[in-house]
Design a protein around this motif. Structure first.
Motif, PDB file in Angstrom:
ATOM      1  N   PRO B 208      37.224  28.823 -33.411  1.00 60.47           N
ATOM      2  CA  PRO B 208      38.589  28.410 -34.321  1.00 60.47           C
ATOM      3  C   PRO B 208      39.335  29.384 -35.096  1.00 60.47           C
ATOM      4  O   PRO B 208      40.555  29.519 -34.957  1.00 60.47           O
ATOM      5  CB  PRO B 208      38.145  27.275 -35.077  1.00 60.47           C
ATOM      6  N   THR B 284      42.265  21.881 -34.841  1.00 58.44           N
ATOM      7  CA  THR B 284      41.258  22.482 -35.458  1.00 58.44           C
ATOM      8  C   THR B 284      41.536  23.937 -35.735  1.00 58.44           C
ATOM      9  O   THR B 284      41.030  24.424 -36.848  1.00 58.44           O
ATOM     10  CB  THR B 284      40.086  22.508 -34.544  1.00 58.44           C
ATOM     11  N   LYS B 287      43.600  24.305 -39.045  1.00 53.28           N
ATOM     12  CA  LYS B 287      42.616  24.088 -40.133  1.00 53.28           C
ATOM     13  C   LYS B 287      41.870  25.416 -40.721  1.00 53.28           C
ATOM     14  O   LYS B 287      41.932  25.608 -41.912  1.00 53.28           O
ATOM     15  CB  LYS B 287      41.756  23.010 -39.877  1.00 53.28           C
TER      16      LYS B 287
END
Lengths: 360, 289
Positions: B208, B284, B287
């Protein structure tokens, strides 16, 4: 020919600066043995385990696995696998991939690794869980994956670093038995570290009690419990009453110890000026009638100050004349004293053999 | 009951700055540009709806070649930035402790205290024919005469990677920091080599962060103007220059608007593709960033 020992630790010392976390420790573990290292946190047991796994390097001494020195061998080349305290399952992989990981690191083909991982999962009771995500498992299942991941590699030695710490009580009790059974079925040597004496006592063939970087005593659970070699072992393993006083040798190996109150106790052990005496709660005999205890060298009168009910582990605290703190005894749950209440008068006593005296 | 309208008003007032910001500064200008991009000049001061501006893009090779070059170079810059930033982020996240960690992050941040223009001019001082590096090369006997290191693709890539590094390091370090040390140790314990642990444990965990960093760096690079112009000179050929030329030099706003929309489409398409290829969701990724 099989080597007579799986693991030999020879005079291993590990220093961090001037502090010796592990101080001249030596022991051997036989094949198929369940060996535990029991000690309070900070005693050096984790450092010792990490040295066996290869994450730390001893300042001096040797670590041998089946007779081969492991000094200079990196962690990924040692025939040792570890179950981590946090389990450390790989969250980016499925259950099957977690178990097959070690095999694929060894160059086993993908299909073969998968088949062996599935067989291993079946043996630990996780058949059909291969495709699940590790986060979708319960605590006990994750535990079994962590162990399967090690056992699938058929290591000489499995290291377990307090793997039951994160589980709730009920599951922990269950996993103790399960771990012991797993170890017996696979007949793999387990080295287990814990600060929980009950885990060590229930599962181990032999236990080493460790304190401040040194081994206090190595022996079977019964030996440790009934014949502690040092005051630390006596107080750390199991529940016990402990009193301080002055000791002087008496006839035929018995030591007489005088408490500050003037009361005299008779026990077994070494004489010294200042001494500590230990008596297990279950060694304290209780009676309503003093004549029952007539042949015991230690006899006292007291009054029940508290009933600590905890099923089979229940105990009584008895305020006893001559003792600064109440004496702990096992709560009788059958016979004339069953149902004893707070405030009831009671006679108590114990044999000289039941009391271990150490120079303090 | 009477509290309800009051609550609503409060909510509205609290949201108003954000809504005004989004509406007036982002949505409205884009709508305006979109509308503008579809207007064709049919006679002096007479405009009509049409696709001419977009057609022009595809018929004039300079335009679409610059466009393709910008896309390809931006992907290359993003990849180089990732490769350079990964070990730095790994060190900051896993090795450095306490003060050293804060110091290293500050060091990455330091160049951003001066404006992009000044930073780029700094590179020009280093790279130009009479600059520091050619002088040193000559002094060391590696070059017979002062060499011109500016005005080529290498200089452009260098400048863009330099500008993007911080935006790659921060999300990467964030992602790597959350990796439990015992998981890495378990990777070694079960027989993994450094490479296996990196490939099967560290990189998947950092994915991510990798995607977030790549998106940010790619967006910044594709839309950069000063660095390609100053370090690349005439050879810079960045698509933002074409947009600038249409708006400012040629005064052809509808054409510039069409180019602007195309650049927006390009970056959105490549980001979408990147997310699809790595199997990450935008949620994600954001984030991590």
């Amino acid at each position: 020919m099989a080597h007579p020992t799986d693991l030999d630790i020879v005079n291993v010392t590990k220093r961090f600066g001037s502090h010796a976390a592990v101080d001249d420790v030596s022991f051997s573990v036989a094949p198929g043995e369940f060996f535990s290292i029991l000690g309070p946190s900070g005693c050096g047991k984790t450092t010792l385990m990490r040295m066996i796994a290869g994450f730390e390097h001893p300042t001096s001494g040797d670590i041998r696995i089946r007779g081969k020195s492991m000094i200079g061998v990196p962690a990924n080349k040692r025939p040792v696998n570890m179950v981590f305290q946090s389990l450390a399952l790989f969250p980016m992989m499925s259950v099957g991939e977690n178990v097959a990981y070690g095999l694929s690191c060894r160059g086993v083909s993908r299909a073969e690794a998968e088949a062996r991982a599935n067989r291993m999962l079946e043996r630990v009771g996780l058949k059909g869980f291969g495709d699940r995500h590790v986060t979708a498992l319960s605590g006990g299942q994750r535990q079994r994956v962590a162990i399967a991941r090690c056992l699938v590699l058929e290591p000489t030695l499995v290291l377990l670093d307090e793997p039951l710490g994160a589980l709730d009580l009920k599951l922990r009790e269950h996993m103790k038995i399960e771990l012991k059974q797993l170890q017996a079925t696979f007949n793999t040597t387990f080295a287990y570290i814990t600060h929980d004496q009950s885990e060590a006592l229930v599962m181990s063939d032999r236990i080493a009690v460790m304190n401040q970087g040194r081994f206090e005593q190595v022996g079977s659970p019964r030996e440790l419990y009934h014949s502690p070699a040092t005051p630390f072992v006596a107080s750390f393993v199991g529940e016990t009453n402990r009193w301080q006083g002055e000791a002087a040798p008496a006839s035929n190996g018995v030591v007489a110890m005088r408490l500050p109150s003037g009361a005299v106790l008779h026990g077994q052990g070494r004489a010294g000026q200042a001494a500590s005496a230990f008596v297990r709660p279950e060694a304290v005999a209780l009676a309503q009638d003093p004549s029952v205890l007539a042949n015991l060298p230690n006899r006292f009168e007291g009054r029940v100050s508290a009933v600590l009910f905890d099923g089979a582990a229940s105990s009584l605290l008895i305020d006893t004349a001559g003792f600064a703190e109440p004496v702990r005894a096992v709560l009788p749950q059958a016979g004339p004293l069953a149902g004893i209440e707070v405030g009831a008068p009671v006679h108590l006593g114990w044999t000289a053999d039941a009391m271990k005296v150490f120079a303090a | 009951m009477s509290a309800k309208p009051a609550q609503r008003l409060t909510l509205f007032l609290l949201l108003a700055p954000a809504i005004l910001w989004l509406g007036l500064l982002i949505v409205l200008p884009h709508v305006e540009i979109l509308v503008l991009s579809f207007s064709e000049r049919v006679a002096p001061r007479v405009y009509a709806f049409g696709f001419g501006n977009y057609l022009e893009f595809f018929t004039e090779p300079l335009y679409w070649r610059t466009f393709a070059r910008t896309a390809a170079m931006s992907i290359l810059v993003t990849a180089i930035t990732l490769v350079l930033a990964f070990p730095i982020a790994l060190y900051i996240a896993r090795v450095a402790q306490g003060r050293l960690k804060a110091m290293l992050l500050l060091l990455c941040l330091l160049p951003f205290w001066v404006s992009e223009l000044v930073r780029t001019l700094g590179w020009m001082i280093l790279l130009r024919e009479s600059g520091v590096i050619p002088y040193l090369l000559q002094a060391a006997g590696l070059a017979g005469r002062p060499v011109e290191l500016l005005y080529n693709d290498g200089a452009v890539i260098l400048g863009l990677v330099y500008g993007g590094l911080l935006f790659m390091i921060v999300p990467l370090a964030n992602a790597l920091e959350s990796l439990e040390p015992a998981v890495v140790e378990a990777g070694f314990d079960l027989g993994g080599s450094r490479w296996t642990v990196l490939r099967r444990i560290v990189i998947p965990h950092a994915m991510p962060g990798i995607v977030a960093g790549c998106i940010i760096v790619f967006m910044l690079t594709v839309g950069n103007f000063a660095t390609p112009v100053l370090l690349g000179g005439k050879n810079g050929l960045w698509f933002t220059e074409q947009i600038y030329a249409q708006f400012i030099t040629r005064f052809n706003w509808p054409q510039g608007a069409a180019f602007g929309m195309l650049l927006l489409l390009l970056s959105s398409a490549i980001v979408w593709l990147g997310l699809r290829l790595t199997g990450q969701s935008l949620g994600t990724t954001l984030k991590q960033a």
